[in-house]
Motif scaffolding. Structure first.
Motif, short mmCIF file in Angstrom:
data_model
loop_
_atom_site.label_atom_id
_atom_site.label_comp_id
_atom_site.label_asym_id
_atom_site.label_seq_id
_atom_site.Cartn_x
_atom_site.Cartn_y
_atom_site.Cartn_z
N ILE A 100 -29.50 -57.68 -22.79
CA ILE A 100 -29.81 -57.05 -24.08
C ILE A 100 -28.80 -57.49 -25.12
O ILE A 100 -29.14 -57.80 -26.26
CB ILE A 100 -29.77 -55.52 -23.97
CG1 ILE A 100 -30.70 -55.04 -22.85
CG2 ILE A 100 -30.13 -54.89 -25.29
CD1 ILE A 100 -32.14 -55.08 -23.21
N LYS A 101 -27.51 -57.50 -24.73
CA LYS A 101 -26.47 -57.69 -25.72
C LYS A 101 -26.35 -59.12 -26.21
O LYS A 101 -26.09 -59.36 -27.36
CB LYS A 101 -25.13 -57.24 -25.16
CG LYS A 101 -24.98 -55.76 -25.07
CD LYS A 101 -23.52 -55.38 -25.06
CE LYS A 101 -22.90 -55.37 -26.42
NZ LYS A 101 -23.17 -54.16 -27.18
N GLY A 154 -28.45 -57.28 -13.96
CA GLY A 154 -27.81 -57.92 -15.10
C GLY A 154 -28.49 -57.58 -16.41
O GLY A 154 -28.67 -58.43 -17.27
N MET A 155 -28.83 -56.30 -16.57
CA MET A 155 -29.53 -55.85 -17.77
C MET A 155 -28.66 -55.92 -19.00
O MET A 155 -29.05 -56.39 -20.06
CB MET A 155 -30.01 -54.42 -17.59
CG MET A 155 -31.05 -54.24 -16.56
SD MET A 155 -32.65 -54.55 -17.25
CE MET A 155 -32.85 -56.24 -16.90
N CYS A 156 -27.42 -55.40 -18.85
CA CYS A 156 -26.56 -55.23 -20.03
C CYS A 156 -26.38 -56.53 -20.82
O CYS A 156 -26.68 -56.57 -22.00
CB CYS A 156 -25.21 -54.67 -19.62
SG CYS A 156 -25.31 -53.04 -18.88
N PHE A 185 -34.50 -53.92 -26.23
CA PHE A 185 -35.26 -53.19 -25.20
C PHE A 185 -36.72 -53.56 -25.28
O PHE A 185 -37.39 -53.82 -24.27
CB PHE A 185 -35.13 -51.68 -25.41
CG PHE A 185 -33.79 -51.13 -25.05
CD1 PHE A 185 -33.37 -49.92 -25.58
CD2 PHE A 185 -32.95 -51.79 -24.17
CE1 PHE A 185 -32.12 -49.40 -25.25
CE2 PHE A 185 -31.71 -51.28 -23.85
CZ PHE A 185 -31.30 -50.07 -24.39
N LEU A 186 -37.24 -53.57 -26.52
CA LEU A 186 -38.66 -53.82 -26.72
C LEU A 186 -39.05 -55.19 -26.20
O LEU A 186 -40.01 -55.34 -25.41
CB LEU A 186 -38.96 -53.73 -28.21
CG LEU A 186 -40.43 -53.56 -28.58
CD1 LEU A 186 -40.95 -52.28 -27.98
CD2 LEU A 186 -40.59 -53.53 -30.09
N LEU A 230 -37.52 -57.12 -24.11
CA LEU A 230 -37.37 -57.23 -22.66
C LEU A 230 -38.52 -56.53 -21.95
O LEU A 230 -39.11 -57.04 -20.99
CB LEU A 230 -36.04 -56.63 -22.22
CG LEU A 230 -35.70 -56.81 -20.74
CD1 LEU A 230 -35.69 -58.29 -20.40
CD2 LEU A 230 -34.37 -56.18 -20.42
N THR A 235 -31.19 -55.34 -33.27
CA THR A 235 -30.56 -54.15 -32.72
C THR A 235 -30.92 -53.99 -31.25
O THR A 235 -31.76 -54.70 -30.71
CB THR A 235 -31.04 -52.88 -33.44
OG1 THR A 235 -32.40 -52.64 -33.06
CG2 THR A 235 -30.96 -53.05 -34.92
N THR A 236 -30.28 -53.00 -30.66
CA THR A 236 -30.53 -52.72 -29.25
C THR A 236 -31.99 -52.37 -29.02
O THR A 236 -32.61 -52.83 -28.05
CB THR A 236 -29.67 -51.53 -28.80
OG1 THR A 236 -28.35 -51.73 -29.27
CG2 THR A 236 -29.69 -51.40 -27.31
N ALA A 237 -32.55 -51.54 -29.91
CA ALA A 237 -33.94 -51.10 -29.72
C ALA A 237 -34.85 -52.32 -29.63
O ALA A 237 -35.72 -52.41 -28.75
CB ALA A 237 -34.35 -50.21 -30.88
#
Lengths: 207, 356, 208
Positions: free
Chosen positions: C36-37, C31-33, C174-175, C177, C169-171
């Motif tokens: 992040i979003k 369930g990553m998506c 990611f960071l 997480l 943002t997405t970046a």
């Protein structure tokens, strides 16, 4: 027309990259990006599925669901189409390219749960056919590009010493973060100075 | 044997699951109707500023809620109705009304327009939303938006305009816009206090008068505000007691029309037909333009009653294959015939009968 | 008889703690998506967590209920249709009653149907266990997922408020997480170490 196609391509590959900017398709992305060979195979397979599923879903939506006023069945129909498509590819690959089949392993079936595929299909119904087609193909290629870059970096990072708590997905995510910043930066996004400093510190610490 | 059992079982299970799921969703879908964005939000205010600049806007939709409901039940349907009323505050447009109205769009979509009025004249027009499935809007209406604006601004009546007049190449969407604007014009008159209880009055509109004179050779006509939702606009009667019904007809996307139908009250048959407006589209070989002619129409329908009309061929010559336009015309004539009795037994109808 | 009861209690306890010990986000990496979003602010995070939990519980309970009737061959399409049905219900609900929320998380809710957590639990747990256990497992997983989302949402919202705009943002996602995962690993490793030290001390005592 040509100009809009070019802008779609650039967006799909870089500035609106499905994985690094839109963050769809993370699970398989983190899973398959360890080796470059499997990354390429996976990327091409996903491109194929995205393109074909977008076309079929677009046609089914516009010529069946809408005239019959069954738009609420969109989710069920789309995901079933994707599942069937992946199943077909599974059978075809098993027969005609067993090496690729084995290289992909369990991740082939996981293309069904790849958010990138369903997300592109869901967005496809908002465009006309040509735009949808170009968007689908470049989205897949964007996925491929992100995979290849990530695999390259991860292969190298396997050789260097990473602290134990960062091993595995943690470091992969941090690498993805840096790549995402780069990709997003192409669209002129302004990262403030404070964040820059943080990133530099973190990068220096890691090295 | 066992293998067949398994396959059957698989099919059975999948079918059951599919049927139950679809049924459940169909029920949920009927109850959970998607909420339409309504009222003043930032997007709408920004849009208003582009064609009706003001310091701020008031949302008067609740104030006029009763009028809106009444107006919509008499004049609207699922795809065309009044949504809201706003008023501009401050600046050059102070006090002007902006009416938000829906019209039918492509593929069962809805076009929501915002029409600004200076008194009863249109001073500006914009769209609130359009159905996102509507590439016709993006490809045809938006690039020709200036044509649309120039067409509407300054008008206080649309008369017999039809979609082609907007020159966008997207006739269907243009028809939808027109319908929305027509509703807005009428409703605006309502809330500007211009509509009292309608009384019969002598016809003064030169266009209509000309058409009526050509039909009966009389000189004066009285307009009776007898109205049947989506069937009859009004009824004209001349000084000899001839009844001409201003009727509406519709069928699909290309069959909308507004005709003057002279009816023989006793036999309930058609005497003459003159078109006011036809929403046909010339589309490939489906060319219904030849029907936009009083002689052609009268020839088709003269002497016919409702059952005769039902027995007519699918498309009326010279049109070939324009089934919707032909059906729309037939529906219109039938609407006139259907309502002649209703008119004659109404409060005004008795006036007419004593004249004869 | 009492042995069986003890075993059941242990299983229930283990299942109930599954949301933390086998946290879908930080441990199982599923369930990553949506993680992040939907984690840019607390509202989105909470809403998505609840939506996912709803779909998770409803679909898995039904699957567990009928697990003996669904032939193995049509297992996956059957699960997918059942899950997709509940996702559609949530979508219709949002579009109708919470249109503002629908603007921000609408497309993400649509992706619950391919959320690895839902399908994964159906495959690995619901298809093999009783309805009661499945209910406990899904509730636990759902809560665990929601809490993880809330944690990320709180962190990102806080950082954005402090003007580190990158975290919107997405970046940034990611960071955060990645770092949280490292932190989680650290905690787990420390707990393991302490456990080993304790058992070793216990062993030493026995020896002595």
């Amino acid at each position: 027309m040509l100009l809009s196609i070019v802008s779609i391509v650039i967006a799909g590959l870089i500035t609106n990259n499905i994985v690094l900017v839109q963050s769809w398709g993370m699970c398989p992305y983190l899973g398959v990006s360890k080796k470059t060979n499997s990354a390429v195979g996976m990327g091409l397979a996903v491109t194929f599925v995205i393109t074909l599923s977008s076309i079929i879903c677009w046609l089914l939506y516009n010529y069946m669901l809408v005239p019959l006023k069954l738009e609420y069945l969109q989710t069920i129909v789309f995901i079933l189409i994707i599942a069937v498509l992946v199943q077909i590819i599974d059978i075809v690959l098993k027969k005609f390219s067993p090496s690729l089949y084995n290289a992909l392993g369990v991740y082939l079936a996981l293309i069904t749960t790849n958010c990138a595929v369903l997300s592109t299909a869901n967005n496809s119904i908002n465009s006309d056919f040509i735009t949808m087609l170009v968007t689908a193909i470049t989205t897949g290629l964007g996925f491929l590009l992100a995979l290849i870059l990530m695999a390259g970096i991860r292969e190298k990072s396997e050789l260097s010493k990473t602290p134990k708590i960062f091993q595995g997905f943690s470091i992969a995510l941090i690498i993805a973060a840096i790549m995402a910043m780069a990709f997003q930066g192409f669209s002129g996004f302004n990262i403030d100075v404070g964040s820059y400093k943080l990133m530099m510190m973190g990068g220096a610490l890691w090295l | 044997m066992k293998k067949m059992n398994l396959t059957l079982k698989c099919i059975l299970v999948m079918s059951v699951i599919a049927i139950v799921s679809v049924a459940l969703l169909a029920v949920a879908n009927t109850f959970l109707v998607p909420a339409k964005s309504s009222g003043l939000n930032d997007k709408v205010i920004a849009r208003l500023q582009t064609f009706c600049p003001a310091d701020s806007y008031n949302d008067l939709t609740d104030t006029y809620a009763d009028e809106i409901e009444k107006f919509n039940s008499e004049n609207g349907d699922n795809y065309s109705k009044i949504n809201g009323v706003y008023s501009a505050v401050g600046g050059d447009n102070d006090g002007n009304n902006i009416i938000e109205a829906d019209g039918p769009g492509f593929q069962s979509g809805i076009i929501t327009m915002l029409i600004a009025f200076n008194g009863e004249t249109i001073s500006g027009i914009g769209n609130r939303t359009y159905d996102t499935k509507n590439t016709y809007w993006k490809d045809h209406v938006e690039p020709n938006w200036d044509n649309v604006v120039n067409y509407f601004v300054g008008k206080s009546d649309l008369g017999s305009a039809s979609g082609k007049d907007l020159n966008t190449g997207a006739t269907l969407s243009s028809n939808g816009i027109l319908k929305a604007v027509r509703l807005a014009i009428d409703f605006n008159k309502n809330i500007n206090g211009n509509v009292q209880k309608p009384e019969p009055e002598e016809v003064t509109d030169s266009d209509i008068l000309e058409k009526l004179k050509a039909m009966t050779n009389s000189e004066t006509f009285i307009k009776y505000p007898y109205k049947v939702n989506q069937q009859v606009n009004c009824v004209y009667v001349d000084n000899t007691g001839s009844v001409i019904i201003d009727a509406l007809g519709a069928e699909g996307s290309f069959g909308g029309c507004n005709l003057l139908v002279m009816v023989d009250a006793s036999s309930k048959t058609v005497l003459k037909v003159t078109p006011i407006r036809m929403d046909y589209q010339v589309y490939g070989e489906y060319d219904a333009s030849g029907l936009d002619d009083p002689d052609v129409l009268t020839n088709h329908f003269k002497g016919k009653n409702i059952s005769d009309i039902d027995a007519m061929e699918k498309y009326l010559s010279p049109a070939t294959g324009a089934t919707e336009s032909s059906t729309g015309l037939k529906n219109c004539i039938k609407n006139a015939l259907k309502n002649i009795d209703g008119f004659l037994s109404s409060e005004w109808g008795s006036e007419v009968q004593t004249n004869e | 008889m009492s042995n069986k009861m003890l075993l059941n209690k242990r299983i229930i306890k283990k299942t109930a703690l599954g949301g933390i010990l086998e946290n879908p986000v930080f441990v199982l990496v599923l369930g990553m998506c949506p993680t992040i979003k939907a984690s840019t602010n607390i509202t989105d995070a909470f809403a998505l967590g609840i939506a996912t939990t709803f779909v998770l519980i409803c679909s898995n309970v039904i699957i567990s209920l009928f697990r003996k009737f669904i032939p193995d061959q049509v297992r996956l399409p059957a699960y997918i249709v059942i899950i997709a049905t509940f996702v559609t219900i949530v979508q219709l609900f949002l579009a109708s009653l919470l249109p503002d929320l629908n603007q921000s998380i609408g497309p993400i809710v649509a992706m619950i149907v391919v959320n690895c957590i839902v399908l994964g639990r159906a495959e690995s747990f619901a298809s093999k266990n009783s309805v009661l256990l499945t209910l406990i497992d899904c509730t636990s997983m759902g809560i665990g997922f929601t809490l993880s989302l809330l944690l990320m949402g709180a962190i990102r919202q806080g950082l954005i408020a402090l003007n580190f705009s990158i975290f919107s943002t997405t970046a940034g996602g990611f960071l955060v997480l990645g770092l949280l995962m490292a932190l989680f690993n650290f905690i787990m490793m420390t707990v393991e170490k302490r456990k080993m030290q304790k058992s070793r001390a216990g062993l030493n005592e026995e020896v002595e």
